[in-house]
Design a protein around this motif. Sequence first.
Motif, PDB file in Angstrom:
ATOM      1  N   GLU A  88       0.803  -1.220   0.000  1.00 39.28           N
ATOM      2  CA  GLU A  88       0.000   0.000   0.000  1.00 39.28           C
ATOM      3  C   GLU A  88       0.840   1.275   0.000  1.00 39.28           C
ATOM      4  OE1 GLU A  88      -0.245  -2.606   2.103  1.00 39.28           O
ATOM      5  OE2 GLU A  88      -0.743  -1.948   4.160  1.00 39.28           O
ATOM      6  N   ASP A  89       2.162   1.135   0.106  1.00 42.44           N
ATOM      7  CA  ASP A  89       3.039   2.292  -0.032  1.00 42.44           C
ATOM      8  C   ASP A  89       3.325   2.605  -1.498  1.00 42.44           C
ATOM      9  OD1 ASP A  89       4.862   1.039   2.786  1.00 42.44           O
ATOM     10  OD2 ASP A  89       3.455   2.738   2.771  1.00 42.44           O
ATOM     11  N   THR A  90       2.880   1.748  -2.393  1.00 41.35           N
ATOM     12  CA  THR A  90       3.093   1.967  -3.820  1.00 41.35           C
ATOM     13  C   THR A  90       2.418   3.263  -4.263  1.00 41.35           C
ATOM     14  OG1 THR A  90       3.274  -0.392  -4.297  1.00 41.35           O
ATOM     15  CG2 THR A  90       2.638   1.064  -6.127  1.00 41.35           C
ATOM     16  N   ALA A  91       3.198   4.153  -4.875  1.00 37.33           N
ATOM     17  CA  ALA A  91       2.691   5.460  -5.291  1.00 37.33           C
ATOM     18  C   ALA A  91       3.822   6.224  -5.986  1.00 37.33           C
ATOM     19  CB  ALA A  91       2.208   6.261  -4.089  1.00 37.33           C
ATOM     20  N   ILE A  92       3.473   7.343  -6.560  1.00 38.70           N
ATOM     21  CA  ILE A  92       4.480   8.308  -6.979  1.00 38.70           C
ATOM     22  C   ILE A  92       4.729   9.231  -5.792  1.00 38.70           C
ATOM     23  CG2 ILE A  92       5.090  10.149  -8.568  1.00 38.70           C
ATOM     24  CD1 ILE A  92       3.223   8.885 -10.617  1.00 38.70           C
ATOM     25  N   TYR A  93       5.985   9.383  -5.443  1.00 41.37           N
ATOM     26  CA  TYR A  93       6.366  10.216  -4.301  1.00 41.37           C
ATOM     27  C   TYR A  93       6.926  11.545  -4.807  1.00 41.37           C
ATOM     28  CZ  TYR A  93       5.577   6.445  -1.008  1.00 41.37           C
ATOM     29  OH  TYR A  93       4.985   5.481  -0.230  1.00 41.37           O
ATOM     30  N   TYR A  94       6.420  12.616  -4.227  1.00 46.70           N
ATOM     31  CA  TYR A  94       6.824  13.962  -4.592  1.00 46.70           C
ATOM     32  C   TYR A  94       7.405  14.680  -3.381  1.00 46.70           C
ATOM     33  CZ  TYR A  94       3.556  13.260  -8.517  1.00 46.70           C
ATOM     34  OH  TYR A  94       2.880  12.793  -9.618  1.00 46.70           O
ATOM     35  N   CYS A  95       8.421  15.489  -3.615  1.00 47.31           N
ATOM     36  CA  CYS A  95       8.837  16.406  -2.564  1.00 47.31           C
ATOM     37  C   CYS A  95       8.336  17.803  -2.929  1.00 47.31           C
ATOM     38  CB  CYS A  95      10.342  16.394  -2.332  1.00 47.31           C
ATOM     39  SG  CYS A  95      11.352  17.018  -3.684  1.00 47.31           S
ATOM     40  N   ALA A  96       8.095  18.576  -1.890  1.00 46.94           N
ATOM     41  CA  ALA A  96       7.558  19.913  -2.055  1.00 46.94           C
ATOM     42  C   ALA A  96       8.203  20.836  -1.033  1.00 46.94           C
ATOM     43  CB  ALA A  96       6.042  19.901  -1.883  1.00 46.94           C
ATOM     44  N   SER A 113      -1.234  19.693   0.261  1.00 45.73           N
ATOM     45  CA  SER A 113      -0.532  20.064  -0.964  1.00 45.73           C
ATOM     46  C   SER A 113      -0.654  21.548  -1.260  1.00 45.73           C
ATOM     47  CB  SER A 113      -1.035  19.231  -2.139  1.00 45.73           C
ATOM     48  OG  SER A 113      -2.431  19.396  -2.309  1.00 45.73           O
ATOM     49  N   GLY A 114      -1.742  22.158  -0.839  1.00 43.03           N
ATOM     50  CA  GLY A 114      -1.932  23.581  -1.091  1.00 43.03           C
ATOM     51  C   GLY A 114      -1.021  24.491  -0.300  1.00 43.03           C
ATOM     52  N   ASP A 115      -0.295  23.943   0.661  1.00 46.66           N
ATOM     53  CA  ASP A 115       0.602  24.734   1.495  1.00 46.66           C
ATOM     54  C   ASP A 115       1.981  24.905   0.864  1.00 46.66           C
ATOM     55  OD1 ASP A 115      -0.820  22.934   4.236  1.00 46.66           O
ATOM     56  OD2 ASP A 115      -1.282  24.996   3.623  1.00 46.66           O
ATOM     57  N   PHE A 116       2.247  24.227  -0.241  1.00 43.67           N
ATOM     58  CA  PHE A 116       3.576  24.212  -0.830  1.00 43.67           C
ATOM     59  C   PHE A 116       3.556  24.733  -2.261  1.00 43.67           C
ATOM     60  CE2 PHE A 116       5.836  22.019   2.502  1.00 43.67           C
ATOM     61  CZ  PHE A 116       4.803  21.446   3.226  1.00 43.67           C
ATOM     62  N   ALA A 117       4.504  25.601  -2.571  1.00 47.83           N
ATOM     63  CA  ALA A 117       4.535  26.251  -3.882  1.00 47.83           C
ATOM     64  C   ALA A 117       5.447  25.551  -4.879  1.00 47.83           C
ATOM     65  CB  ALA A 117       4.984  27.698  -3.727  1.00 47.83           C
ATOM     66  N   SER A 118       6.489  24.900  -4.399  1.00 48.69           N
ATOM     67  CA  SER A 118       7.475  24.297  -5.302  1.00 48.69           C
ATOM     68  C   SER A 118       7.396  22.784  -5.218  1.00 48.69           C
ATOM     69  CB  SER A 118       8.886  24.752  -4.926  1.00 48.69           C
ATOM     70  OG  SER A 118       9.018  26.146  -5.043  1.00 48.69           O
ATOM     71  N   TRP A 119       7.438  22.133  -6.371  1.00 53.04           N
ATOM     72  CA  TRP A 119       7.267  20.687  -6.440  1.00 53.04           C
ATOM     73  C   TRP A 119       8.300  20.058  -7.374  1.00 53.04           C
ATOM     74  CZ3 TRP A 119       3.514  17.857  -3.818  1.00 53.04           C
ATOM     75  CH2 TRP A 119       2.580  18.612  -3.112  1.00 53.04           C
TER      76      TRP A 119
END
Length: 129
Positions: A88-96, A113-119
């Motif tokens: 269940e950890d399978t996913a695309i992981y993003y840093c922000a 996600s709305g709290d972060f401007a850079s991805w």
Amino acid sequence: QLQLVESGGGLVQPGESLRLSCAASGHNLVYYAIAWFRQVPGKEREGVSCIDGGGKTNYSDAAKGRFIISRDNAASTVHLQMDSLKPEDTAIYYCAADYGPSTHYKCLRQFGSGDFASWGQGTQVTVSA
């Protein structure tokens, strides 16, 4: 402008580990709160962990006890050590990243996600036998 590049994703078996990295360029990372999110098709982006500029951390319930977020400001890099991985950890992981005072506040409480401007562009993590 801050640019983020994730790396370290891959295919692992349940119970194994991965270490994700988020390399930043363009600004001094020390001023930023950095978070890891993940997303699977058809679902909303989910916050996994966050680290503020002072190094304090916050984890989702799914990540607590298994994942560790850390930062190396000198190397402008943030890591996510993921142990005891589950399918269940399978996913695309993003840093922000974001340097706003409200983001630093939310980073240690409830962040979205709305709290972060850079991805970054994301890295695929697949946990499968």
